[in-house]
Design an enzyme around this catalytic site. Structure first.
Site, PDB file in Angstrom:
ATOM      1  N   GLU A   1      -2.894  -5.568   9.642  1.00 31.56           N
ATOM      2  CA  GLU A   1      -2.948  -3.969   9.675  1.00 31.56           C
ATOM      3  C   GLU A   1      -4.398  -3.636   9.903  1.00 31.56           C
ATOM      4  OE1 GLU A   1      -1.000  -2.337   6.343  1.00 31.56           O
ATOM      5  OE2 GLU A   1       0.839  -3.382   6.662  1.00 31.56           O
TER       6      GLU A   1
ATOM      7  N   ASN B   1     -12.202  -6.142   2.506  1.00 26.14           N
ATOM      8  CA  ASN B   1     -13.401  -6.555   3.169  1.00 26.14           C
ATOM      9  C   ASN B   1     -13.583  -8.111   3.298  1.00 26.14           C
ATOM     10  OD1 ASN B   1     -16.574  -6.919   3.667  1.00 26.14           O
ATOM     11  ND2 ASN B   1     -16.455  -4.669   2.884  1.00 26.14           N
TER      12      ASN B   1
ATOM     13  N   ASP C   1     -12.219   2.172  -2.742  1.00 21.60           N
ATOM     14  CA  ASP C   1     -13.291   2.803  -2.155  1.00 21.60           C
ATOM     15  C   ASP C   1     -13.827   4.023  -2.510  1.00 21.60           C
ATOM     16  OD1 ASP C   1     -13.491   0.981  -0.050  1.00 21.60           O
ATOM     17  OD2 ASP C   1     -12.712   1.936   1.552  1.00 21.60           O
TER      18      ASP C   1
ATOM     19  N   TRP D   1     -17.727  -3.877   8.644  1.00 22.28           N
ATOM     20  CA  TRP D   1     -16.435  -3.849   7.800  1.00 22.28           C
ATOM     21  C   TRP D   1     -15.183  -3.549   8.741  1.00 22.28           C
ATOM     22  CZ3 TRP D   1     -13.383   0.527   8.870  1.00 22.28           C
ATOM     23  CH2 TRP D   1     -14.158   1.498   9.553  1.00 22.28           C
TER      24      TRP D   1
ATOM     25  N   ARG E   1      -9.713  11.994   1.026  1.00 21.53           N
ATOM     26  CA  ARG E   1      -9.744  10.456   0.932  1.00 21.53           C
ATOM     27  C   ARG E   1     -10.666   9.954   1.995  1.00 21.53           C
ATOM     28  NH1 ARG E   1      -4.127   7.582   1.998  1.00 21.53           N
ATOM     29  NH2 ARG E   1      -4.881   7.585   4.005  1.00 21.53           N
ATOM     30  N   ASP E   2     -11.263   8.942   2.023  1.00 22.29           N
ATOM     31  CA  ASP E   2     -12.166   8.060   2.997  1.00 22.29           C
ATOM     32  C   ASP E   2     -13.186   9.243   3.141  1.00 22.29           C
ATOM     33  OD1 ASP E   2     -13.240   6.373   4.654  1.00 22.29           O
ATOM     34  OD2 ASP E   2     -11.826   6.331   6.109  1.00 22.29           O
TER      35      ASP E   2
ATOM     36  N   SER F   1      -9.537   6.595   7.594  1.00 26.11           N
ATOM     37  CA  SER F   1      -8.273   6.652   6.740  1.00 26.11           C
ATOM     38  C   SER F   1      -8.124   8.052   5.908  1.00 26.11           C
ATOM     39  CB  SER F   1      -8.613   5.440   5.939  1.00 26.11           C
ATOM     40  OG  SER F   1      -8.480   4.244   6.691  1.00 26.11           O
TER      41      SER F   1
ATOM     42  N   ASP G   1      -8.318  -1.916  10.517  1.00 18.56           N
ATOM     43  CA  ASP G   1      -8.884  -1.222   9.838  1.00 18.56           C
ATOM     44  C   ASP G   1      -9.315   0.052  10.378  1.00 18.56           C
ATOM     45  OD1 ASP G   1      -9.547  -3.239   7.713  1.00 18.56           O
ATOM     46  OD2 ASP G   1     -10.891  -4.208   9.059  1.00 18.56           O
TER      47      ASP G   1
ATOM     48  N   TYR H   1      -3.207   4.994  -3.245  1.00 14.89           N
ATOM     49  CA  TYR H   1      -4.098   5.349  -2.294  1.00 14.89           C
ATOM     50  C   TYR H   1      -3.780   6.522  -1.598  1.00 14.89           C
ATOM     51  CZ  TYR H   1      -7.640   4.581   1.476  1.00 14.89           C
ATOM     52  OH  TYR H   1      -8.734   4.692   2.179  1.00 14.89           O
TER      53      TYR H   1
ATOM     54  N   TRP I   1       0.798  -1.258   0.005  1.00 15.63           N
ATOM     55  CA  TRP I   1      -0.071  -0.076  -0.193  1.00 15.63           C
ATOM     56  C   TRP I   1       0.706   1.168  -0.126  1.00 15.63           C
ATOM     57  CZ3 TRP I   1      -5.599   0.306   1.056  1.00 15.63           C
ATOM     58  CH2 TRP I   1      -6.300  -0.937   0.848  1.00 15.63           C
TER      59      TRP I   1
ATOM     60  N   LYS J   1      -5.524  -6.705   1.213  1.00 13.55           N
ATOM     61  CA  LYS J   1      -5.277  -5.961   2.454  1.00 13.55           C
ATOM     62  C   LYS J   1      -4.446  -6.919   3.331  1.00 13.55           C
ATOM     63  CE  LYS J   1      -6.147  -3.694   6.370  1.00 13.55           C
ATOM     64  NZ  LYS J   1      -6.435  -2.175   6.541  1.00 13.55           N
TER      65      LYS J   1
END
Ligand SMILES: *[C@@H]1O[C@H](CO)[C@@H](O)[C@H](O)[C@H]1NC(C)=O
Ligand SMILES: *[C@@H]1O[C@H](CO)[C@@H](O)[C@H](O)[C@H]1NC(C)=O
Ligand SMILES: *[C@@H]1O[C@H](CO)[C@@H](O)[C@H](O)[C@H]1NC(C)=O
Ligand SMILES: *[C@@H]1O[C@H](CO)[C@@H](O)[C@H](O)[C@H]1NC(C)=O
Ligand SMILES: *[C@@H]1O[C@H](CO)[C@@H](O)[C@H](O)[C@H]1NC(C)=O
Ligand SMILES: *[C@@H]1O[C@H](CO)[C@@H](O)[C@H](O)[C@H]1NC(C)=O
Ligand SMILES: *[C@@H]1O[C@H](CO)[C@@H](O)[C@H](O)[C@H]1NC(C)=O
Length: 389
Positions: free
Chosen positions: A345, A254, A168, A314, A120-121, A127, A347, A115, A80, A341
């Site tokens: 690590e 997910n 996402d 989630w 973001r998010d 995130s 979520d 990402y 990532w 993922k």
């Protein structure tokens, strides 16, 4: 990484590109499955994180689960890259993958996530990133993140890359227009992702993009949004047919199974009750929009099923490692099962506790959680025993 609670089986709304390595040929790499005949490169960063897991099992004399963890260390997963500072991980990964390719004489596929979108998010906030649209973030994103990212990959012509782009993000646009911050971020997301698609094109790039899942998800809206962004990228390249994607990545970060058996009760009303059915359901909408119906499906944490109360759960759901990466998917739509993922690590500081302890913040290592992933893996992980002095 935060998935919106409104999205049940959300995957990334990203784009997976593959920049194949060998000299450009007349037939484009996006026309073939880029994973075929490649080794899924296992990066040392994640393997290093897992060393403490090996040690923890050994300290309890659990040599079987220590050996299973060594198998995870050798399993290819995604790196990532989530900030400008993190761009240096690309170079490290490329150097290591080249060394592995030289050592084994087997072509490597390097799997990366891109990402770092501004805002973001937008729905979750677990995130959030370093750029905001309010602060000229789109230009900074393009110049200081996407440009060097693309340059690094293009220079490594001897490797193949599979890139999941902004997981996402498009899913948030499609399903979370009721969240003001997401609604406002729409144009920034579309322009940013179109720029990525345009920039990552190389003579032999293969693209994949991803799909959101939701019990009553509107596939037409998703296909329209993806088509719009690809068309924007097309315009940016200034060449007809100049911006291609290989397909879509699903279930990123997910917990849905590839094939549900039994089908979870909370998916009752959906034709997309598992990832294979999702791919099958979405495919005709993509095809009708002149988009490629190819998928990669994250099964990194899908090995233990029916542990959720609702489909929308989630965050650090009780899980096991799932089907290991393979191109043996039994579906012409699915290029590969992948582990996107990095299991272990977090979520976010949410979800169930383990022994009364809550998860750490997004991205941080949660040792008890990864130990459970190893123990609960389905199919069970084959052990890798190493000789000890
Ligand atoms: C993890 O352990 C292996 C085997 O002992 C070692 O080669 C490697 O350097 C370790 N990685 C890190 C990041 O400590
Ligand atoms: C692990 O095994 C060793 C040797 O048999 C023993 O001395 C030690 O007490 C054991 N440790 C645990 C935590 O069971
Ligand atoms: C909304 O997005 C625009 C860019 O499209 C940006 O200029 C503005 O600051 C954003 N507003 C908020 C509240 O983030
Ligand atoms: C692409 O450019 C054409 C011609 O300028 C324009 O009509 C079209 O709306 C553009 N498409 C997108 C998605 O921006
Ligand atoms: C679904 O619900 C039925 C009826 O309540 C129950 O018997 C079954 O065990 C449930 N299945 C799962 C997978 O939870
Ligand atoms: C795709 O297009 C065909 C031909 O126009 C149409 O019959 C079909 O219903 C469409 N499928 C979807 C899922 O929109
Ligand atoms: C594909 O089918 C074969 C044969 O039934 C099976 O062994 C394999 O696990 C299947 N692959 C997946 C990803 O389910």
């Amino acid at each position: 990484m935060q998935l919106t609670t409104l999205i049940a089986a959300l995957s990334a709304a990203g784009i997976t590109t593959a920049l194949p390595s060998v000299a450009p040929r007349a037939e484009d790499a996006q026309d073939v499955n880029p994973f075929l005949g490649k080794n899924y490169f296992a990066n040392s960063y994640y393997a290093g994180e897992l060393n403490q897991t090996v040690d923890a099992f050994l300290a309890r004399n659990d040599s079987l689960n220590a050996a299973r963890t060594r198998t995870v260390q050798k399993t290819g997963s995604f790196v990532w890259v989530t900030s400008v500072a993190g761009l240096s991980n690309i170079k490290t990964t490329i150097d290591e993958a080249r060394a592995e390719q030289r050592r084994t004489r087997k072509p490597q596929i390097v799997q990366l996530v891109l990402y770092d979108l501004p805002d973001r998010d937008c729905s979750g906030g677990q995130s959030g990133g370093e750029f905001t649209s309010a602060n000229g973030g789109l230009e900074l994103y393009k110049k200081t993140f996407v440009d060097p990212y693309a340059a690094a990959l293009k220079a490594a012509w001897d490797l193949t890359f599979a890139v999941i782009v902004e997981p996402d993000s498009l899913g948030n646009l499609i399903t979370n227009q009721n969240v003001p911050f997401c609604a406002n971020a729409s144009s920034t997301y579309e322009q940013g992702i179109a720029y990525v698609i345009a920039k990552l094109q190389a003579p032999n790039i293969a693209f994949t993009s991803s799909r959101p899942t939701k019990p009553h998800f509107n596939h037409q809206l998703a296909a329209d949004e993806f088509a719009k962004v690809v068309a924007m990228a097309q315009n940016m390249t200034g060449t007809r047919g100049g911006a291609k994607i290989r397909g879509f990545s699903t279930d990123v970060s997910n917990y849905n199974p590839y094939i549900a058996d039994p089908r979870a009760n909370y998916t009752e009303y959906s034709n997309s009750y598992d990832e294979l059915h999702y791919a099958d359901s979405l495919a005709p909408y993509l095809t009708n929009n002149s988009l490629p119906a190819h998928f990669i499906i994250d099964q990194g944490r899908s090995g233990l099923q029916n542990t959720r109360d609702t489909w929308g759960d989630w965050c650090n759901v009780r899980a096991g490692f799932g089907i290991p990466p393979t191109t043996n998917t039994n579906s012409s739509l699915v290029d590969s099962i992948v582990w996107a993922k990095p299991g272990g690590e977090s979520d976010g500081a949410c979800g169930p506790t383990i022994n009364g302890v809550l998860a750490p913040n997004a991205g941080l290592w949660w040792e008890s959680y990864v130990e459970a992933l190893v123990v609960n893996a389905d199919p069970p992980l084959a052990p890798t025993y190493t000789k000890r002095w």
